[in-house]
Design an enzyme around this catalytic site. Structure first.
Site, PDB file in Angstrom:
ATOM      1  N   HIS A   1       0.836  -1.216   0.000  1.00  0.00           N
ATOM      2  CA  HIS A   1       0.000   0.000   0.000  1.00  0.00           C
ATOM      3  C   HIS A   1       0.866   1.259   0.000  1.00  0.00           C
ATOM      4  O   HIS A   1       0.518   2.254   0.634  1.00  0.00           O
ATOM      5  CB  HIS A   1      -0.936   0.023   1.206  1.00  0.00           C
ATOM      6  CG  HIS A   1      -1.955  -1.071   1.222  1.00  0.00           C
ATOM      7  ND1 HIS A   1      -3.217  -0.927   0.715  1.00  0.00           N
ATOM      8  CD2 HIS A   1      -1.898  -2.343   1.689  1.00  0.00           C
ATOM      9  CE1 HIS A   1      -3.897  -2.058   0.873  1.00  0.00           C
ATOM     10  NE2 HIS A   1      -3.120  -2.936   1.455  1.00  0.00           N
TER      11      HIS A   1
ATOM     12  N   ARG B   1      -7.264   7.069   3.870  1.00  0.00           N
ATOM     13  CA  ARG B   1      -6.189   6.895   2.873  1.00  0.00           C
ATOM     14  C   ARG B   1      -6.571   5.741   1.955  1.00  0.00           C
ATOM     15  O   ARG B   1      -6.818   4.624   2.420  1.00  0.00           O
ATOM     16  CB  ARG B   1      -4.848   6.633   3.543  1.00  0.00           C
ATOM     17  CG  ARG B   1      -3.688   6.542   2.555  1.00  0.00           C
ATOM     18  CD  ARG B   1      -2.351   6.441   3.265  1.00  0.00           C
ATOM     19  NE  ARG B   1      -1.246   6.340   2.321  1.00  0.00           N
ATOM     20  CZ  ARG B   1      -0.828   5.196   1.769  1.00  0.00           C
ATOM     21  NH1 ARG B   1      -1.421   4.053   2.076  1.00  0.00           N
ATOM     22  NH2 ARG B   1       0.167   5.188   0.904  1.00  0.00           N
TER      23      ARG B   1
ATOM     24  N   ASN C   1     -10.341  -2.884   2.511  1.00  0.00           N
ATOM     25  CA  ASN C   1     -10.029  -2.886   1.083  1.00  0.00           C
ATOM     26  C   ASN C   1     -11.294  -2.661   0.275  1.00  0.00           C
ATOM     27  O   ASN C   1     -12.396  -2.660   0.821  1.00  0.00           O
ATOM     28  CB  ASN C   1      -9.413  -4.229   0.672  1.00  0.00           C
ATOM     29  CG  ASN C   1      -7.946  -4.361   1.078  1.00  0.00           C
ATOM     30  OD1 ASN C   1      -7.260  -3.363   1.290  1.00  0.00           O
ATOM     31  ND2 ASN C   1      -7.474  -5.584   1.191  1.00  0.00           N
TER      32      ASN C   1
ATOM     33  N   ARG D   1      -2.785  -9.406  11.934  1.00  0.00           N
ATOM     34  CA  ARG D   1      -2.746  -7.969  11.631  1.00  0.00           C
ATOM     35  C   ARG D   1      -2.638  -7.156  12.918  1.00  0.00           C
ATOM     36  O   ARG D   1      -2.066  -6.071  12.932  1.00  0.00           O
ATOM     37  CB  ARG D   1      -4.008  -7.550  10.860  1.00  0.00           C
ATOM     38  CG  ARG D   1      -4.116  -8.167   9.483  1.00  0.00           C
ATOM     39  CD  ARG D   1      -5.389  -7.700   8.787  1.00  0.00           C
ATOM     40  NE  ARG D   1      -5.277  -6.323   8.310  1.00  0.00           N
ATOM     41  CZ  ARG D   1      -6.306  -5.576   7.935  1.00  0.00           C
ATOM     42  NH1 ARG D   1      -7.532  -6.058   8.000  1.00  0.00           N
ATOM     43  NH2 ARG D   1      -6.120  -4.353   7.498  1.00  0.00           N
TER      44      ARG D   1
ATOM     45  N   ARG E   1       9.108   2.168   9.830  1.00  0.00           N
ATOM     46  CA  ARG E   1       8.724   3.167   8.830  1.00  0.00           C
ATOM     47  C   ARG E   1       8.752   4.576   9.409  1.00  0.00           C
ATOM     48  O   ARG E   1       9.172   5.524   8.742  1.00  0.00           O
ATOM     49  CB  ARG E   1       7.324   2.837   8.295  1.00  0.00           C
ATOM     50  CG  ARG E   1       6.911   3.693   7.119  1.00  0.00           C
ATOM     51  CD  ARG E   1       5.647   3.161   6.490  1.00  0.00           C
ATOM     52  NE  ARG E   1       4.445   3.453   7.234  1.00  0.00           N
ATOM     53  CZ  ARG E   1       3.783   4.609   7.165  1.00  0.00           C
ATOM     54  NH1 ARG E   1       4.203   5.570   6.374  1.00  0.00           N
ATOM     55  NH2 ARG E   1       2.678   4.800   7.869  1.00  0.00           N
TER      56      ARG E   1
HETATM   57 FE1  HDD Z   1      -2.634  -4.814   5.532  1.00  0.00          FE
HETATM   58  C1  HDD Z   1      -1.116  -1.810   5.136  1.00  0.00           C
HETATM   59  C2  HDD Z   1      -5.563  -3.495   4.369  1.00  0.00           C
HETATM   60  C3  HDD Z   1      -4.056  -7.939   5.565  1.00  0.00           C
HETATM   61  C4  HDD Z   1       0.073  -6.012   7.057  1.00  0.00           C
HETATM   62  N1  HDD Z   1      -3.215  -3.016   4.871  1.00  0.00           N
HETATM   63  C5  HDD Z   1      -2.451  -1.906   4.792  1.00  0.00           C
HETATM   64  C6  HDD Z   1      -3.221  -0.811   4.308  1.00  0.00           C
HETATM   65  C7  HDD Z   1      -4.476  -1.289   4.086  1.00  0.00           C
HETATM   66  C8  HDD Z   1      -4.468  -2.671   4.449  1.00  0.00           C
HETATM   67  C9  HDD Z   1      -5.651  -0.506   3.569  1.00  0.00           C
HETATM   68  C10 HDD Z   1      -2.712   0.594   4.050  1.00  0.00           C
HETATM   69  C11 HDD Z   1      -2.960   1.482   5.225  1.00  0.00           C
HETATM   70  C12 HDD Z   1      -2.486   2.869   4.905  1.00  0.00           C
HETATM   71  O1  HDD Z   1      -3.078   3.499   4.007  1.00  0.00           O
HETATM   72  O2  HDD Z   1      -1.529   3.315   5.527  1.00  0.00           O
HETATM   73  N2  HDD Z   1      -4.411  -5.582   4.982  1.00  0.00           N
HETATM   74  C13 HDD Z   1      -5.514  -4.859   4.640  1.00  0.00           C
HETATM   75  C14 HDD Z   1      -6.658  -5.733   4.583  1.00  0.00           C
HETATM   76  C15 HDD Z   1      -6.235  -6.982   4.900  1.00  0.00           C
HETATM   77  C16 HDD Z   1      -4.823  -6.885   5.178  1.00  0.00           C
HETATM   78  C17 HDD Z   1      -8.057  -5.287   4.253  1.00  0.00           C
HETATM   79  C18 HDD Z   1      -6.994  -8.257   5.007  1.00  0.00           C
HETATM   80  C19 HDD Z   1      -8.246  -8.322   5.218  1.00  0.00           C
HETATM   81  N3  HDD Z   1      -2.089  -6.641   6.149  1.00  0.00           N
HETATM   82  C20 HDD Z   1      -2.828  -7.800   6.127  1.00  0.00           C
HETATM   83  C21 HDD Z   1      -2.124  -8.844   6.816  1.00  0.00           C
HETATM   84  C22 HDD Z   1      -0.951  -8.289   7.261  1.00  0.00           C
HETATM   85  C23 HDD Z   1      -0.955  -6.913   6.825  1.00  0.00           C
HETATM   86  C24 HDD Z   1      -2.621 -10.255   7.004  1.00  0.00           C
HETATM   87  C25 HDD Z   1       0.164  -8.912   8.028  1.00  0.00           C
HETATM   88  C26 HDD Z   1       0.081  -9.948   8.796  1.00  0.00           C
HETATM   89  N4  HDD Z   1      -0.814  -4.062   5.929  1.00  0.00           N
HETATM   90  C27 HDD Z   1       0.137  -4.738   6.605  1.00  0.00           C
HETATM   91  C28 HDD Z   1       1.372  -3.906   6.862  1.00  0.00           C
HETATM   92  C29 HDD Z   1       0.944  -2.514   6.335  1.00  0.00           C
HETATM   93  C30 HDD Z   1      -0.415  -2.794   5.724  1.00  0.00           C
HETATM   94  C31 HDD Z   1       2.618  -4.486   6.320  1.00  0.00           C
HETATM   95  C32 HDD Z   1       1.906  -1.783   5.400  1.00  0.00           C
HETATM   96  C33 HDD Z   1       1.950  -0.376   5.884  1.00  0.00           C
HETATM   97  C34 HDD Z   1       1.220  -0.380   7.145  1.00  0.00           C
HETATM   98  O3  HDD Z   1       0.744  -1.629   7.400  1.00  0.00           O
HETATM   99  O4  HDD Z   1       1.043   0.564   7.892  1.00  0.00           O
HETATM  100  O5  HDD Z   1       1.695  -3.885   8.208  1.00  0.00           O
END
Ligand code: HDD
Length: 739
Positions: free
Chosen positions: A114, A150, A186, A397, A408
């Protein structure tokens, strides 16, 4: 020439007698435009000990003078300090070192997923409908809560293009009175994997190949399809990606989903399970694949621009937040669907979405980095009345987001960044760490304590305390395994495919054919085709045809499922607000008719964009907003070709036809290109009768290509055609995917 120094109340005036003279040397021709202190809010400008104010904006830009980071006024920021005018630069030049060093560290790591996004501020207003199921204060009737949203793509890096075929993030931060709630969702209601432990795997597969770092922001490559074809649980989400949902028209026209099942807790302690939905008031709308490709070249910032422009123009995007509600029982199943399995949705026909409130995005960020980049979401940010379930994806999560921000955003104090700061009062016992912005008082950051008067207190249960629901847990053993109900990986993929209209199914088939066609490995294609055959035999055959390989035996027999028609984007009627209508004018124009047309489009709530051969005035007060050179079909929802100027009254009989014939030969190829693209993308194309020869010259005809007697009747036709978004009947279909 000298520069007038502002008279700043409470300050000693120019610091050195030479200031005026030196400023004048730097700007020999004109005085420096310095905002008067009274235009910059209260004077926090003194270098002699005045408080610079707690407001982060004034703390950063609290006086009209250029200063160092520690507040020393600078006389010259354009020359480094040298030993003589032609001599070497001196190490002692603190300002030079500070300026370069800070610049060297301006970038922070981008999000691991993202990374590319666009943000906006807004407000959420509760309807009061949730009172019986949640005690969260933000749902109370007419309660207004500030939000920051966002939107993002998932796979691409920060500089990638907006219209990648991808899932879109839809993350909302509610700054409630009871603490911050992040709904991190999402635009697709299901996820690739069922367990958080698989998240790094799916992300590694969709990211560019580690050897060459290509392709950027794309799923059409071997590693992604290797993963997907080896993980049958990923089939459902991937099918959504291959559908039109993977290429939204606008962030304003996307649904949002919490994906997981959450638990709501009412004031009396009773609980229900819910799935959150955001419903856009403008309807759900996508672009075609060709439009996506064109857009990525012509305007890679299309979605960002669209969101910011709409907000700036006052066309505030709105969504209704709703929930599907389920009984919170031991099974946590609904109609055979496991509510803890994030690869499953619940059809709205079985559990309708009940609205809880409405969100309006009404302000653009002032600074992209400070707000959109530094905002940090976390699904673990919950408020009283909203709790989690044991969905194994959600559980992971709850750890991952907190963890990622440490790297970050450079340490544990990112909650103190202005965009992340709760709007509820904070009194935690977290101390110190990198970038500590608070000045904590007291000596006893532990509890209980007697030295700081016992502060801060724990909150009584009935006074807005967050209390986890005491969920009874079934007797079980510790193991790495999932429930048997998680083994169904195909029935809902089939349900989604069958819910689509014929045209949408054709798009799905084309997307798979394209993506698998970009894979080098034949085994990957064959493995994925076997899965498609388990989703729908016709789909598998059509894709296999395109790839030129036979259809393998299906992974399993296609399930017997009921479609959910609400999942199709076709069939609804949506408001016209903000739809963009191109108005093409030629070298000569019937001014009165053009004015009526432009006014009529405005009057119907749409945005006319006048496209003329060159810039400047066109007629009366109407100016060209696009020229033949700058006009692009992708930003237009419909187009109307305006009438040329009427022939003079004394013109010879028959001139009309001759003019028409001449027009048809002379239509500018750039106009033809716009019309032909819009024709392929099934958009409404109208021409006022005197200009209808242009349609023939562009070789566009068929459904939704019409001539109109005058501006008023053109507008009336637009209001009939555009609520459906497109002229769906014009898309070619093979007939092989029809019901
Ligand atoms: Fe995630 C970012 C949505 C599963 C780990 N995720 C991130 C963002 C969104 C989602 C919208 C961007 C937020 C922003 O704008 O800063 N993610 C989801 C949805 C999931 C999902 C709807 C499943 C239903 N995500 C998921 C899992 C993991 C992560 C299973 C890890 C175990 N997601 C992350 C992250 C991020 C992220 C790596 C990257 C940047 C952040 O978190 O802040 O930790």
């Amino acid at each position: 020439m000298t520069t007038q120094q502002p008279d700043i109340p409470g300050t000693p005036g120019p610091i050195t007698p030479d200031l005026e003279e030196h400023t004048a040397l730097t700007h020999p021709d004109q005085p420096v435009a310095v905002p008067a202190p009274d235009q910059r809010g209260p004077a926090q400008v003194s270098p002699t000990g005045q408080d610079t104010g707690a407001d982060p904006a004034t703390a950063a830009q609290g006086c009209p003078y250029l200063t160092t980071a520690h507040g020393v006024r600078l006389q010259d920021s354009d020359h480094s300090l040298k030993a003589g005018r032609r001599g070497p630069t001196l190490l002692q030049d603190h300002h030079l070192r500070e300026k370069l060093s800070h610049f060297d560290h301006e970038r922070i790591p981008e999000r691991v997923v993202h990374a590319r996004g666009a943000g906006a501020h807004g407000v959420f207003r509760g309807y009061g409908t949730a009172a019986k199921i949640s005690r969260a204060g933000l749902f109370a009737k007419d309660k207004e809560t500030e939000v920051f949203v966002r939107f993002s793509t998932v796979a691409g890096s920060r500089g990638s293009m907006d219209l990648a075929r991808d899932t879109r993030g839809f993350a909302t931060k509610f700054y409630t009175d009871e603490g911050t709630w992040d709904l991190v969702g999402n635009n697709i209601p299901v996820f690739f994997v069922q367990d958080a432990i698989k998240f790094p795997d799916v992300v590694h597969s969709v990211k560019p190949h580690p050897d060459r770092e290509i392709p950027q922001a794309q799923s059409a490559h071997d590693t992604f399809w290797d993963f997907v074809s080896l993980h049958t649980e990923a089939q459902h989400h991937t099918l959504w990606n291959m559908s039109d949902r993977g290429i939204p028209r606008s962030y304003r026209m996307m649904e949002g989903f919490g994906v997981h099942t959450y638990r709501l807790i009412a004031a009396d302690g009773s609980t229900v399970l819910v799935k959150f939905h955001w419903k856009p008031m403008l309807g759900v709308h996508s672009v075609t694949w060709e439009e996506a490709l064109l857009t990525n070249g012509i305007d890679p910032d299309f979605h960002r621009r669209d969101l910011a422009d709409a907000i700036e123009a006052g066309a505030f995007p709105e969504w209704e937040l709703g929930v599907q509600v389920f009984e919170d029982n031991e099974e946590q199943m609904f109609e055979g669907i496991d509510l803890l399995d994030p690869t499953k949705l619940v059809p709205e026909e079985l559990a309708p979405v009940q609205p809880l409130g409405r969100m309006t995005l009404n302000a653009n960020p002032s600074n992209y980095f400070a707000e959109t980049e530094q905002v940090a979401f976390n699904p673990a940010n919950l408020v009283p009345g909203i709790d989690v379930t044991n969905d194994p994806l959600l559980q992971g999560r709850l750890f991952s987001y907190l963890d990622t921000q440490l790297t970050r955003l450079g340490g544990p104090n990112w909650n103190q960044l202005p965009i992340n700061r709760p709007h509820a009062p904070v009194n935690d016992m977290l101390r110190d760490g990198f970038h500590q912005g608070a000045v904590h008082r007291g000596v006893a950051p532990y509890r209980p304590n007697s030295l700081d008067g016992g502060l801060p207190y724990e909150t009584p249960a009935d006074d807005h305390a967050f209390i986890e629901h005491p969920e009874p847990l079934p007797a079980s053993v510790k193991e790495r395994a999932h429930a048997a109900s998680f083994d169904d990986h195909f029935s809902q993929a089939r349900l989604f495919f069958l819910s689509l209209s014929e045209v949408e199914r054709e798009h799905v088939a084309q997307a798979y054919t394209f993506e698998l066609g970009k894979c080098y490995e034949q085994t990957i294609r064959e493995r994925q085709l076997a899965h498609l055959a388990a989703i729908d035999t016709r789909l598998a055959h059509q894709v296999a045809d395109g790839l030129g390989i036979p259809v393998p035996a299906p992974t399993e027999t296609p399930a017997d499922v009921q479609p959910s028609p609400v999942l199709s984007q076709i069939g609804g009627a949506w408001p016209l607000d903000g739809r963009q209508v191109g108005v093409v004018v030629g070298e000569s124009v019937d001014e009165k008719e053009l004015d009526a047309l432009v006014q009529g489009i405005h009057g119907a709530g749409m945005v006319p964009l006048v496209i003329a051969p060159k810039g400047g005035p066109v007629a009366g007060e109407i100016v060209a907003q696009r020229t033949y050179l700058t006009a692009v079909s992708i930003e237009l929802d419909a187009v109307v070709v305006a009438s040329p100027a009427a022939p003079a009254a004394d013109a010879a009989p028959g001139l009309d036809e001759k003019a028409g014939a001449a027009a048809s030969e002379a239509v500018d190829p750039r106009v033809v290109k716009v019309l032909q693209e819009m024709w392929r993308h099934s958009k409404a194309i109208l021409a006022l009768e005197p200009a209808e020869a242009v349609l023939a010259a562009a070789q566009v005809s068929g459904k939704g290509v019409e001539s109109a007697a005058d501006g008023a009747s053109a507008v009336s036709r637009l209001t009939e055609l555009l609520p459906a978004h497109r002229v769906w009947g014009r898309f070619p279909t093979t007939g092989r995917l029809a019901d």
